[in-house]
Design an enzyme around this catalytic site. Structure first.
Site, short mmCIF file in Angstrom:
data_model
loop_
_atom_site.label_atom_id
_atom_site.label_comp_id
_atom_site.label_asym_id
_atom_site.label_seq_id
_atom_site.Cartn_x
_atom_site.Cartn_y
_atom_site.Cartn_z
N PHE A 87 65.89 24.38 0.87
CA PHE A 87 65.45 23.78 2.15
C PHE A 87 64.84 24.85 3.04
CE2 PHE A 87 68.86 21.13 0.53
CZ PHE A 87 68.30 19.86 0.58
N HIS A 88 63.98 25.65 2.45
CA HIS A 88 63.26 26.63 3.25
C HIS A 88 61.99 27.05 2.50
CE1 HIS A 88 66.03 29.37 0.86
NE2 HIS A 88 64.83 29.86 0.56
N ALA A 89 61.14 27.75 3.22
CA ALA A 89 59.99 28.43 2.61
C ALA A 89 60.08 29.88 3.06
CB ALA A 89 58.69 27.79 3.08
N HIS A 108 60.94 24.72 -0.73
CA HIS A 108 61.60 24.39 -2.00
C HIS A 108 63.05 23.99 -1.78
CE1 HIS A 108 61.81 28.76 -1.42
NE2 HIS A 108 62.95 28.75 -2.08
#
Ligand code: TYD
Length: 134
Positions: free
Chosen positions: A49-51, A96
């Protein structure tokens, strides 16, 4: 171009078993500064839950399986990672998420740089804003 970029890793081996090699600038397209792995992920837990602003990573599911979701802010794709001879490349500025970890999943991750919380974009709307202003 597909968001899911899988590198086939050559499986070396003999009658003793198998051996897979990851080498910077060879089958991994960056210099590797950090390696970490996820294991023992509890049932129902999703991660990621981040880029990353600049970090490039390659992930190999060396045991078990999980679902990887990739999103560039326009398109989304997902792939089941269940092969220890495939590395998925996670470029910078790719949101992702990892879901559906099997209890035996060990996800090995190679990263192009040291851990830096400032490189993370953890807010999805901020991610979209950065993609749209790029
Ligand atoms: P995080 O990257 O948020 O995990 P995920 O996105 O897979 O859920 O990392 C979880 C915690 O671990 C967070 O507090 C930061 C820390 N961490 C490090 O200290 N060094 C590292 O190299 C990584 C990947 C995480």
């Amino acid at each position: 171009m597909s968001l899911v970029d899988l590198v086939d890793l050559q499986v070396l081996g003999d009658n003793r078993g198998q051996l897979v090699v990851l080498e910077a600038q060879k089958n991994v397209p960056f210099d590797i500064k950090r390696v970490y792995f996820l294991m023992g992920t509890q049932p129902g837990v999703s991660r990621g839950f981040h880029a990353h602003r600049t970090l490039k990573q390659a992930a190999i599911c060396v045991s078990g399986q999980c679902l990887m979701l990739m999103n560039d802010g326009v398109n989304r794709e997902q792939v089941i990672l269940n092969s220890s001879s495939k590395a998925i490349l996670i470029d910078s500025m790719i949101w992702h998420e990892m879901h559906d970890f099997s209890p035996d999943c060990v996800l090995l991750v190679l990263a192009s740089d040291f851990y830096d919380e400032q490189d993370y974009i953890r807010d999805y709307s901020k991610f979209l804003e950065l993609v749209n202003n790029a």
